[in-house]
Design an enzyme around this catalytic site. Structure first.
Site, short mmCIF file in Angstrom:
data_model
loop_
_atom_site.label_atom_id
_atom_site.label_comp_id
_atom_site.label_asym_id
_atom_site.label_seq_id
_atom_site.Cartn_x
_atom_site.Cartn_y
_atom_site.Cartn_z
N ASP A 91 -1.11 -4.12 -5.69
CA ASP A 91 -0.40 -3.19 -6.56
C ASP A 91 1.07 -3.55 -6.38
O ASP A 91 1.76 -2.99 -5.54
CB ASP A 91 -0.70 -1.76 -6.11
N LYS A 115 -3.29 4.62 -3.65
CA LYS A 115 -4.48 3.80 -3.92
C LYS A 115 -5.28 3.57 -2.65
O LYS A 115 -6.50 3.52 -2.68
CB LYS A 115 -4.08 2.51 -4.63
N ARG A 139 8.35 2.83 4.99
CA ARG A 139 7.33 3.21 4.00
C ARG A 139 5.93 3.16 4.63
O ARG A 139 5.05 3.96 4.28
CB ARG A 139 7.41 2.30 2.77
N CYS A 164 3.26 -1.24 -12.65
CA CYS A 164 3.58 -0.10 -13.52
C CYS A 164 4.73 -0.52 -14.43
O CYS A 164 5.73 0.17 -14.54
CB CYS A 164 3.90 1.15 -12.70
N GLU A 176 1.81 -2.41 4.40
CA GLU A 176 3.07 -2.14 3.69
C GLU A 176 4.19 -2.85 4.44
O GLU A 176 4.42 -2.56 5.62
CB GLU A 176 3.34 -0.64 3.61
N ALA A 201 0.77 -1.25 0.00
CA ALA A 201 0.00 0.00 0.00
C ALA A 201 0.80 1.30 0.00
O ALA A 201 0.25 2.35 -0.35
CB ALA A 201 -0.96 0.01 1.18
N ALA A 202 2.07 1.31 0.42
CA ALA A 202 2.78 2.59 0.55
C ALA A 202 3.17 3.16 -0.82
O ALA A 202 3.46 2.38 -1.73
CB ALA A 202 4.05 2.40 1.39
N PRO A 203 3.14 4.47 -0.98
CA PRO A 203 2.88 5.51 0.04
C PRO A 203 1.40 5.80 0.30
O PRO A 203 1.09 6.63 1.13
CB PRO A 203 3.57 6.74 -0.56
N GLY A 204 0.48 5.15 -0.41
CA GLY A 204 -0.92 5.31 -0.03
C GLY A 204 -1.82 5.94 -1.07
O GLY A 204 -2.96 6.29 -0.77
#
Ligand code: SAM
Length: 468
Positions: free
Chosen positions: A182, A119, A142, A235, A137, A114-117
């Site tokens: 992610d 989403k 982080r 990504c 995370e 999840a970091a940095p947040g």
């Protein structure tokens, strides 16, 4: 190819082979300026108010209902609105994954990496404070940044933890309605934006990332309820980390399948021809190409676990916090402090009804569905309400950011000079008030102050103070 963006040779060679005649257009995409995006916080105010108050021009992003482009010359990160959590700066393509996840209020949702947040806070906006959001995370440093962003955006129903995916799966077997993975990846989609990503690229790293993604997805699957949705995003462009990771996962998980996303018209299809054993429906996964849209490179797949999938008795074990574990006496006491000392009205209290719990001197409101935290590395067990200090309760900064300006009777609207002084940590002159007041700017609460003797003592957290 410009001098500024020099692609790793082996990467360029590989993309040329994969893309064939389209490679030229792909390469030319690196000459286009990068696109800047921000996301309106759905937890704060209406869209109309947002558009009216923002001091710089915004242009809608077509695939994210709360997303906007802003001009590269603007610095929205150095603005009071940013500190007040009115928006989150986020790369436009990165907003697609949550659109595909389609979170709903009242659900149990996990953001596993999840970091940095970006989403996490987007999911939180869609949940409107209802239900349970767990943001995890693995890297402790982080996770702290993630936790700060959750606070800044005024999220009240999010538990932030820092565990390995295997540990998370032990705590939350078949628990979540929706999970976002992610995944950490080779970052090829960020080459235009991040020089470091270009420098670190190697085929070996691509393979290592794919192996790691397989392990993470394996654990995520254990936490998904039958009937639940799992969104996988990266990504990067490499087929191994996208169609490859998804197809390998589906070969092992017969109960799961690829779902259409509804965004097929805006993006490009996943490539069955780029891997050896593509899963059925891989063309319904999404590729976001920087030369074809206004954003960086991403990949998103939406998977569902069939409702006839492995259902075990275990599912009923993790039911979330039982009422008996919440401290009802403490809630009564907190309610009294909120009403009498802060003048917080019923709207906030009703909207945020959770379970109050004490962690040492800190009082938190935990989302109702959260399980016991014993043994879990937790940074933020929910919304921090108060810190107890020698028989008095000091309201937490997170509480101010979770409010709308009308939620508290004692609210002082600051002018431009005053708000900058407040963010620097200076005292302000009071207007005859006494006691705790929430300070707001253009309708967005920015923090607490305490008025006495003609002064408002500054309670903006020391670690956040800054000159803007
Ligand atoms: N979702 C985030 C956002 O929108 O702000 C970005 C997440 S980033 C792409 C991937 C995250 O996965 C990184 O924060 C990284 O530290 C974390 N990570 C690295 N190795 C991991 C592992 N083995 N298991 C789980 N997460 C990992």
């Amino acid at each position: 190819m410009s001098d500024r963006i020099r692609l790793p040779e082996a990467f360029a060679e590989r993309m040329r082979r994969l893309l064939g005649s389209e490679y030229e257009a792909f390469e030319a995409g690196y000459e286009l300026g990068r696109q800047c995006g921000l996301r309106r916080n759905l937890l704060k105010g209406t869209e109309e108010d947002f558009i009216r108050t923002m001091p710089f021009p915004l242009e809608r992003i077509s695939w994210a209902r709360e997303g906007y482009y802003y001009d590269a010359g603007v610095q929205p990160g150095r603005h009071v609105f940013h500190e007040a959590g009115a928006y989150y700066i986020q790369e436009p393509s990165a907003m697609a994954a949550v659109e595909v996840l389609d979170p709903r209020p009242g659900e149990r949702i996990l953001d596993l990496c999840a970091a940095p947040g970006g989403k996490t806070t987007q999911i939180a906006g869609r949940m409107l404070g209802q239900g349970l959001l767990v943001a995890n995370e693995v890297i402790g440093e982080r996770a702290k940044i993630l936790s700060q962003n959750v606070e800044r955006m005024g999220v009240s129903n999010c538990v932030v933890c820092s565990e390995r995916p295997e540990r998370m799966a032990e705590f939350f077997p078949m628990f979540f309605d929706r999970i976002l993975v992610d995944a950490p990846c080779s970052g090829e989609g960020m080459f235009r934006k991040e020089e470091a990503a270009r420098g670190e690229w190697s085929l070996e790293n691509v393979r290592m990332c794919a192996d790691r993604q397989a392990l993470i997805l394996e654990e995520a699957a254990k936490m998904l309820k039958p009937g639940g949705v799992l969104v996988y995003s990266t990504c990067t462009f490499s087929p191994e980390e996208n169609e490859g990771t998804v197809s390998t996962f589906l070969q092992k998980h017969g109960a799961c399948y690829i779902e259409e996303t509804g965004l097929e018209k805006q993006f490009s299809p996943g490539r069955a021809d780029w891997i050896q054993y593509p899963a059925a429906g891989i063309e319904h996964t999404l590729r976001l190409w920087p030369h074809l849209l206004r954003g960086e490179g991403h990949y998103v797949a939406r998977l569902r676990k069939g409702s006839d999938g492995e259902r075990r008795e275990r599912e009923s074990l993790k039911k979330g916090i039982r009422e008996s574990r919440a401290d009802k006496k403490l809630w009564k006491q907190m309610e009294e402090v909120m009403t009498e000392e802060l003048g917080i009205g019923d709207r906030w209290k009703e909207e945020h009804a959770g379970y109050v719990m004490r962690f040492g001197e800190q009082i938190y409101m935990m989302p109702k569905d959260m399980i016991s935290l014993t043994g879990m590395r937790v940074l933020r067990p929910g919304l921090q309400l108060f810190t107890e200090k020698k028989n008095r309760f000091e309201p937490a900064h997170a509480l101010a950011l979770s409010m709308h300006s009308g939620d508290m009777d004692r609210c002082v609207e600051l002018d431009n000079q005053e708000v900058l002084a407040y963010l620097r940590g200076e005292s302000l002159s009071s207007r005859g008030q006494k006691g705790w007041i929430v300070l707001s700017w253009k309708g967005y609460p920015v923090g607490f102050g305490k008025a006495s003797g003609g002064q408002i003592k500054n309670h903006y957290p020391k670690g956040l103070r800054k000159s803007l």
